[in-house]
Design a protein around this motif. Structure first.
Motif, PDB file in Angstrom:
ATOM      1  N   HIS A 114      32.083  18.815  99.911  1.00 19.51           N
ATOM      2  CA  HIS A 114      31.346  18.360  98.719  1.00 19.51           C
ATOM      3  C   HIS A 114      32.263  16.787  98.568  1.00 19.51           C
ATOM      4  O   HIS A 114      31.602  16.208  97.406  1.00 19.51           O
ATOM      5  CB  HIS A 114      31.905  19.217  97.674  1.00 19.51           C
ATOM      6  CG  HIS A 114      33.237  19.835  97.535  1.00 19.51           C
ATOM      7  ND1 HIS A 114      33.763  20.899  98.139  1.00 19.51           N
ATOM      8  CD2 HIS A 114      34.327  19.343  96.981  1.00 19.51           C
ATOM      9  CE1 HIS A 114      34.877  21.172  97.863  1.00 19.51           C
ATOM     10  NE2 HIS A 114      35.569  20.161  97.447  1.00 19.51           N
ATOM     11  N   ARG A 119      25.603  14.999 103.094  1.00 23.04           N
ATOM     12  CA  ARG A 119      25.922  16.099 103.451  1.00 23.04           C
ATOM     13  C   ARG A 119      25.189  16.621 104.733  1.00 23.04           C
ATOM     14  O   ARG A 119      25.728  17.019 105.739  1.00 23.04           O
ATOM     15  CB  ARG A 119      25.997  17.330 102.637  1.00 23.04           C
ATOM     16  CG  ARG A 119      27.152  17.547 101.578  1.00 23.04           C
ATOM     17  CD  ARG A 119      27.540  16.812 100.512  1.00 23.04           C
ATOM     18  NE  ARG A 119      26.409  16.955  99.473  1.00 23.04           N
ATOM     19  CZ  ARG A 119      26.034  16.052  98.759  1.00 23.04           C
ATOM     20  NH1 ARG A 119      26.391  14.598  98.873  1.00 23.04           N
ATOM     21  NH2 ARG A 119      24.938  16.179  97.751  1.00 23.04           N
ATOM     22  N   PRO A 143      28.313  26.586  93.453  1.00 20.35           N
ATOM     23  CA  PRO A 143      27.666  25.578  92.606  1.00 20.35           C
ATOM     24  C   PRO A 143      27.136  26.241  91.214  1.00 20.35           C
ATOM     25  O   PRO A 143      27.079  25.520  90.314  1.00 20.35           O
ATOM     26  CB  PRO A 143      26.117  25.652  93.314  1.00 20.35           C
ATOM     27  CG  PRO A 143      26.219  26.692  94.435  1.00 20.35           C
ATOM     28  CD  PRO A 143      27.663  26.789  94.612  1.00 20.35           C
ATOM     29  N   TRP A 147      28.370  24.169  87.610  1.00 20.29           N
ATOM     30  CA  TRP A 147      27.098  24.120  86.878  1.00 20.29           C
ATOM     31  C   TRP A 147      27.834  24.394  85.452  1.00 20.29           C
ATOM     32  O   TRP A 147      27.532  23.748  84.249  1.00 20.29           O
ATOM     33  CB  TRP A 147      25.773  24.603  87.188  1.00 20.29           C
ATOM     34  CG  TRP A 147      24.969  24.723  85.931  1.00 20.29           C
ATOM     35  CD1 TRP A 147      24.301  23.641  85.384  1.00 20.29           C
ATOM     36  CD2 TRP A 147      24.061  25.827  85.640  1.00 20.29           C
ATOM     37  NE1 TRP A 147      23.426  24.005  84.434  1.00 20.29           N
ATOM     38  CE2 TRP A 147      23.141  25.337  84.801  1.00 20.29           C
ATOM     39  CE3 TRP A 147      24.156  27.069  85.951  1.00 20.29           C
ATOM     40  CZ2 TRP A 147      22.614  26.063  84.059  1.00 20.29           C
ATOM     41  CZ3 TRP A 147      23.402  27.990  85.207  1.00 20.29           C
ATOM     42  CH2 TRP A 147      22.396  27.465  84.441  1.00 20.29           C
ATOM     43  N   ASP A 156      20.375  19.583  89.327  1.00 19.17           N
ATOM     44  CA  ASP A 156      20.793  17.913  89.484  1.00 19.17           C
ATOM     45  C   ASP A 156      21.753  17.902  90.872  1.00 19.17           C
ATOM     46  O   ASP A 156      22.603  18.811  91.206  1.00 19.17           O
ATOM     47  CB  ASP A 156      21.535  17.524  88.452  1.00 19.17           C
ATOM     48  CG  ASP A 156      20.631  17.119  87.411  1.00 19.17           C
ATOM     49  OD1 ASP A 156      19.505  16.961  87.571  1.00 19.17           O
ATOM     50  OD2 ASP A 156      21.173  16.856  86.125  1.00 19.17           O
ATOM     51  N   VAL A 157      21.730  16.924  91.502  1.00 19.41           N
ATOM     52  CA  VAL A 157      22.852  16.578  92.547  1.00 19.41           C
ATOM     53  C   VAL A 157      23.432  15.332  92.028  1.00 19.41           C
ATOM     54  O   VAL A 157      22.793  14.191  91.768  1.00 19.41           O
ATOM     55  CB  VAL A 157      21.943  16.137  94.002  1.00 19.41           C
ATOM     56  CG1 VAL A 157      22.988  15.642  94.877  1.00 19.41           C
ATOM     57  CG2 VAL A 157      21.139  17.395  94.425  1.00 19.41           C
ATOM     58  N   TRP A 176      30.745  16.070  94.849  1.00 18.19           N
ATOM     59  CA  TRP A 176      29.237  16.176  94.624  1.00 18.19           C
ATOM     60  C   TRP A 176      28.923  17.774  94.311  1.00 18.19           C
ATOM     61  O   TRP A 176      29.291  18.623  94.922  1.00 18.19           O
ATOM     62  CB  TRP A 176      28.719  15.912  95.945  1.00 18.19           C
ATOM     63  CG  TRP A 176      28.599  14.382  96.282  1.00 18.19           C
ATOM     64  CD1 TRP A 176      29.506  13.614  97.085  1.00 18.19           C
ATOM     65  CD2 TRP A 176      27.674  13.450  95.719  1.00 18.19           C
ATOM     66  NE1 TRP A 176      29.056  12.396  97.057  1.00 18.19           N
ATOM     67  CE2 TRP A 176      28.088  12.267  96.134  1.00 18.19           C
ATOM     68  CE3 TRP A 176      26.648  13.474  94.800  1.00 18.19           C
ATOM     69  CZ2 TRP A 176      27.484  10.885  95.832  1.00 18.19           C
ATOM     70  CZ3 TRP A 176      25.987  12.385  94.524  1.00 18.19           C
ATOM     71  CH2 TRP A 176      26.359  11.081  95.094  1.00 18.19           C
ATOM     72  N   ARG A 177      28.085  17.795  93.247  1.00 14.74           N
ATOM     73  CA  ARG A 177      27.649  19.239  92.748  1.00 14.74           C
ATOM     74  C   ARG A 177      26.222  19.149  93.040  1.00 14.74           C
ATOM     75  O   ARG A 177      25.309  18.164  93.049  1.00 14.74           O
ATOM     76  CB  ARG A 177      27.777  19.168  91.279  1.00 14.74           C
ATOM     77  CG  ARG A 177      27.338  20.356  90.735  1.00 14.74           C
ATOM     78  CD  ARG A 177      27.606  20.774  89.275  1.00 14.74           C
ATOM     79  NE  ARG A 177      26.948  19.978  88.401  1.00 14.74           N
ATOM     80  CZ  ARG A 177      25.555  20.056  87.700  1.00 14.74           C
ATOM     81  NH1 ARG A 177      24.905  21.061  88.241  1.00 14.74           N
ATOM     82  NH2 ARG A 177      25.176  19.346  86.882  1.00 14.74           N
ATOM     83  N   GLU A 178      25.651  20.308  93.529  1.00 17.49           N
ATOM     84  CA  GLU A 178      24.329  20.433  93.975  1.00 17.49           C
ATOM     85  C   GLU A 178      24.083  21.895  93.964  1.00 17.49           C
ATOM     86  O   GLU A 178      24.876  22.565  94.140  1.00 17.49           O
ATOM     87  CB  GLU A 178      23.984  19.680  95.342  1.00 17.49           C
ATOM     88  CG  GLU A 178      24.924  20.379  96.487  1.00 17.49           C
ATOM     89  CD  GLU A 178      24.700  19.812  97.866  1.00 17.49           C
ATOM     90  OE1 GLU A 178      24.276  18.831  97.850  1.00 17.49           O
ATOM     91  OE2 GLU A 178      25.215  20.444  98.871  1.00 17.49           O
ATOM     92  N   GLU A 182      20.143  23.462  98.062  1.00 18.71           N
ATOM     93  CA  GLU A 182      20.396  22.101  98.391  1.00 18.71           C
ATOM     94  C   GLU A 182      21.705  22.338  99.739  1.00 18.71           C
ATOM     95  O   GLU A 182      21.635  21.610 100.797  1.00 18.71           O
ATOM     96  CB  GLU A 182      20.720  20.970  97.465  1.00 18.71           C
ATOM     97  CG  GLU A 182      20.847  19.698  98.014  1.00 18.71           C
ATOM     98  CD  GLU A 182      19.649  19.200  98.748  1.00 18.71           C
ATOM     99  OE1 GLU A 182      18.639  19.631  98.877  1.00 18.71           O
ATOM    100  OE2 GLU A 182      20.064  17.999  99.627  1.00 18.71           O
ATOM    101  N   THR A 183      22.554  22.966  99.108  1.00 20.57           N
ATOM    102  CA  THR A 183      23.685  23.212 100.006  1.00 20.57           C
ATOM    103  C   THR A 183      23.497  23.718 101.344  1.00 20.57           C
ATOM    104  O   THR A 183      23.623  23.386 102.368  1.00 20.57           O
ATOM    105  CB  THR A 183      24.783  24.152  99.359  1.00 20.57           C
ATOM    106  OG1 THR A 183      25.419  23.343  98.175  1.00 20.57           O
ATOM    107  CG2 THR A 183      25.916  24.454 100.288  1.00 20.57           C
TER     108      THR A 183
END
Ligand SMILES: C[S@@+](CC[C@H](N)C(=O)[O-])C[C@H]1O[C@@H](n2cnc3c(N)ncnc32)[C@H](O)[C@@H]1O
Length: 238
Positions: A114, A119, A143, A147, A156-157, A176-178, A182-183
């Protein structure tokens, strides 16, 4: 910005925190090591090795271990922990990595993906460095929990900031939060097949020492793990 600067600043206080702390010693490491399994005789890369707790376990398990981290201070602590037991160098998750194609049976990356700005590019490097049939095991912040902590849209990313309070004082840490999709897509777009998505439960050893964390983690995940496979016949995606 280099996200390891925060770890350079935390130095020994991060080592102290991770050595016996609830989330590292009684949650992430036991679950990751169980997912990795037996390593005797295998070539293992510890990507973003921090102060070297995994290195110690991997060496004791009989692996041939190489490792890197961005932080010179974490490298110093890791070298202090394992001496000549592993080759440890300075390298970045955000750059091409200094290892040949097909060098490893296992790439382990605990609680660091993260921090990588791209990534997909990092997973492409992990895939390239693995032998066909090799595995990549990662852990990251869950995630859904991030969130719930941070708000906004789950989808959101976004670059988030946490403030860590360790013995050495306060330190801002960006990550980074995703969303989960997406991960997973970052890994599969790089060529990996997902063997298992793991939402670990805390180890029994946490129950007595950290009862509040233990109770919370039984209800609300802290971390997420991906067990990824480079299929034996899979080439580098074009
Ligand atoms: C939470 S620590 C995890 C350390 C170790 N994997 C463990 O679980 O004990 C995150 C590590 O990632 C490193 N790091 C952060 N950003 C990095 C980057 N872009 N490239 C390489 N290392 C990075 C930090 O220096 C730190 O050692």
């Amino acid at each position: 910005m280099d996200h390891w600067a925060a770890y350079d600043a935390m130095g020994q206080s991060f080592d102290d925190h991770a050595a016996g702390g609830a989330y590292n010693a009684h949650y992430d490491r036991p679950a990751m090591l169980a997912a990795v399994g037996k390593v005797a005789g295998l070539d293992v890369l510890d990507a973003a090795c921090g102060p070297g707790f995994y290195l110690q376990e991997l060496i004791e398990g009989g692996a041939r271990v190489r490792a890197f981290d961005g932080s010179e201070e974490m490298i110093r602590l890791a070298r202090h922990r394992v001496g000549e037991g592993a080759e440890i160098r300075q390298a970045s998750l955000d750059q091409p990595l200094p290892y040949c194609d097909g060098s490893f049976d296992i790439v382990l990356c605990a609680l660091a993906i993260h921090y990588a700005a791209d990534r997909r590019a990092t997973y492409r490097e992990f895939f390239r460095m693995l032998r066909p049939g090799g595995r990549c095991v990662i852990s990251t912040q869950h995630p859904a929990t991030d969130w719930l902590r941070k708000g906004g849209s789950y989808f959101d990313v976004v670059l988030e900031t946490d403030t860590w309070r360790l013995d050495g004082g306060e330190q801002e840490v960006q990550f980074w939060r995703e969303p989960l999709s997406e991960t997973c897509a970052a890994a599969t777009d790089a060529g990996f097949v997902i063997r298992q998505v793991i939402e670990p439960r805390p180890a029994e050893s946490m129950r007595e020492a950290w009862p509040d964390d233990y109770a919370q983690l039984l209800q609300r995940p802290g971390f997420l793990m991906l067990d990824l496979l480079r299929l034996p016949e899979a080439g580098i995606p074009g």
